[in-house]
Design an enzyme around this catalytic site. Sequence first.
Site, mmCIF file in Angstrom:
data_model
loop_
_atom_site.group_PDB
_atom_site.id
_atom_site.type_symbol
_atom_site.label_atom_id
_atom_site.label_comp_id
_atom_site.label_asym_id
_atom_site.label_seq_id
_atom_site.Cartn_x
_atom_site.Cartn_y
_atom_site.Cartn_z
ATOM 1 N N SER A 1 -31.143 -81.211 84.756
ATOM 2 C CA SER A 1 -32.102 -80.194 84.518
ATOM 3 C C SER A 1 -33.277 -80.820 83.945
ATOM 4 O O SER A 1 -33.987 -79.621 83.191
ATOM 5 C CB SER A 1 -31.440 -78.800 83.718
ATOM 6 O OG SER A 1 -30.927 -79.335 82.381
ATOM 7 N N GLY A 2 -33.373 -81.883 84.181
ATOM 8 C CA GLY A 2 -34.942 -82.085 83.656
ATOM 9 C C GLY A 2 -35.935 -82.013 84.941
ATOM 10 O O GLY A 2 -35.734 -81.382 85.824
ATOM 11 N N GLU B 1 -54.338 -91.748 76.518
ATOM 12 C CA GLU B 1 -53.016 -92.692 75.978
ATOM 13 C C GLU B 1 -53.204 -94.201 76.327
ATOM 14 O O GLU B 1 -54.170 -94.445 76.977
ATOM 15 C CB GLU B 1 -51.863 -92.265 76.507
ATOM 16 C CG GLU B 1 -51.680 -90.475 76.025
ATOM 17 C CD GLU B 1 -50.334 -90.109 76.309
ATOM 18 O OE1 GLU B 1 -49.555 -90.577 77.199
ATOM 19 O OE2 GLU B 1 -49.886 -88.932 76.121
ATOM 20 N N HIS C 1 -40.508 -96.925 72.141
ATOM 21 C CA HIS C 1 -41.770 -96.187 71.485
ATOM 22 C C HIS C 1 -42.244 -96.731 70.398
ATOM 23 O O HIS C 1 -41.256 -96.935 69.306
ATOM 24 C CB HIS C 1 -41.632 -94.664 71.768
ATOM 25 C CG HIS C 1 -42.895 -94.039 71.859
ATOM 26 N ND1 HIS C 1 -43.794 -93.734 70.701
ATOM 27 C CD2 HIS C 1 -43.401 -93.213 72.619
ATOM 28 C CE1 HIS C 1 -44.825 -93.226 70.913
ATOM 29 N NE2 HIS C 1 -44.683 -93.047 72.253
ATOM 30 N N ARG D 1 -47.551 -100.093 75.222
ATOM 31 C CA ARG D 1 -46.389 -99.801 74.409
ATOM 32 C C ARG D 1 -45.765 -101.065 73.947
ATOM 33 O O ARG D 1 -45.322 -101.233 72.770
ATOM 34 C CB ARG D 1 -45.413 -98.735 75.113
ATOM 35 C CG ARG D 1 -45.960 -97.448 75.013
ATOM 36 C CD ARG D 1 -45.123 -96.291 75.472
ATOM 37 N NE ARG D 1 -45.771 -95.171 75.511
ATOM 38 C CZ ARG D 1 -45.250 -93.682 75.995
ATOM 39 N NH1 ARG D 1 -44.138 -94.010 76.605
ATOM 40 N NH2 ARG D 1 -45.864 -92.829 75.906
ATOM 41 N N HIS E 1 -36.669 -95.574 73.697
ATOM 42 C CA HIS E 1 -37.326 -94.363 74.441
ATOM 43 C C HIS E 1 -37.037 -94.041 75.736
ATOM 44 O O HIS E 1 -36.911 -92.922 76.413
ATOM 45 C CB HIS E 1 -38.744 -94.501 73.982
ATOM 46 C CG HIS E 1 -39.721 -93.285 74.541
ATOM 47 N ND1 HIS E 1 -39.570 -91.993 74.103
ATOM 48 C CD2 HIS E 1 -40.754 -93.103 75.425
ATOM 49 C CE1 HIS E 1 -40.532 -91.365 74.487
ATOM 50 N NE2 HIS E 1 -41.033 -91.987 75.481
ATOM 51 N N ARG F 1 -43.173 -98.816 81.221
ATOM 52 C CA ARG F 1 -43.905 -97.736 81.769
ATOM 53 C C ARG F 1 -45.264 -97.270 81.043
ATOM 54 O O ARG F 1 -45.421 -97.387 79.821
ATOM 55 C CB ARG F 1 -42.913 -96.638 81.505
ATOM 56 C CG ARG F 1 -43.591 -95.370 81.834
ATOM 57 C CD ARG F 1 -42.442 -94.179 81.763
ATOM 58 N NE ARG F 1 -42.317 -93.769 80.472
ATOM 59 C CZ ARG F 1 -42.617 -93.067 79.848
ATOM 60 N NH1 ARG F 1 -43.989 -92.507 80.058
ATOM 61 N NH2 ARG F 1 -42.137 -92.791 78.499
ATOM 62 N N SER G 1 -44.015 -90.766 83.360
ATOM 63 C CA SER G 1 -42.405 -90.440 83.429
ATOM 64 C C SER G 1 -42.405 -89.078 84.101
ATOM 65 O O SER G 1 -41.779 -88.547 84.942
ATOM 66 C CB SER G 1 -41.771 -90.457 82.199
ATOM 67 O OG SER G 1 -42.279 -89.789 81.242
#
Length: 398
Positions: free
Chosen positions: A25-26, A127, A242, A288, A347, A382, A387
């Site tokens: 359910s994402g 970011e 992360h 990252r 992460h 990533r 995402s």
Amino acid sequence: MQRYLMNFDTRDLPTYMADVLVVGSGVAGLSAAWKLAEAGKHVLLAVRDTLADSNTDKAQGGIASSFGADDNPTLHLEDTLVAGAGLTDRDIAQIVVTEGPHDVAELAEHGAEFDRTPDGKFALGREGCHCRSRIVHAHGDATGAEVARALRAIVAKEEHVEPLEHCYVADLLTRDGRCYGAVALLDGKKVVLRAEAVVLATGGTGRLYSKTTNPEGATGSGVALAFRAGAEVMDMEFVQFHPTALALDGCPNFLISEAVRGAGALLRSGKGERFMPGYHPMAELAPRDVVARCIFKEMQDGGMDHVWLDATVIDHAAEKFPMIARTCKEYGVDIEKEYIPIAPAAHYMMGGVHTDENGRTNVAGLYAAGEVACTGLQGANRLASNSLLEGLVFGRRA
């Protein structure tokens, strides 16, 4: 390898029938359910806990998309390739950066309340490893929660979607190389979920690690389901840590969004000295994996279990990042007056179930989308805020 987790006879079990079974359910699962229902398909939406439990709800930063006047999909593509350390599938990335803005705009048209500028355009943040400000966000630092809320509201209006909460999918059913449903525990009782196709959208593997930003359901169950059913998996060695999770005794590994560094926050060693400019020309906004390794080295060199994130340099930091400020305050840290103790935490899983550009696996009738899938978009690392974008694009495509 054990093919099934438990013994069962499908002839003896209650059976639910649908055109498509969506597991998760994402953002990817809800997007897939939405588009399938629009096409008139009857969808079973199986979720391990409740519809409100997913990694998407925890995503703070935003959705990367080239809406800025000084931006375009080509620049977004190049940043994605740089972050992926040379292992990104360029054709897949081209699809995502080209189609993504339409999917984000469509979600906004259907009720997602993204932050806006006074003239009504998307307010765009910056970011790590992005050459432009292109992060669409909501309520400052609660983008994932808003995306999930909007998608749940859309799906709730679709009469063709049948949610099954507290439904743990234990095994995929296959015959002659084709997937035709699953066996699940619905409120603890075995049931059969039959469908012409199955879309896995079960998220990642963060909970396999002692320190993670992921919720309890992120145990890699979807990858295991697919693997036992004969699906190919790839790039499982690529796990993103992360760089900045809250590091306090007795405190969960709460994520401090990369958007905080994008707004100007600085990383400081145990002695309070800034260190990232000595490691990388992009300093705090390096990829990252670079930032996480540098932080870990500083922790080792200083004999500490954390370093510091200095958000005191940001004007009105608590106003810009209300959820982060509120959570830190609960654990005794005022982000406008004190440094935040942080350390890396598991992460995101770049690898997963191998799919093509439409979410198809090598098992007929089995699809995957979102973090459980590996399209080749992420490469070895990533790019920040790709995402949620990936979930939207490949949930729809699947």
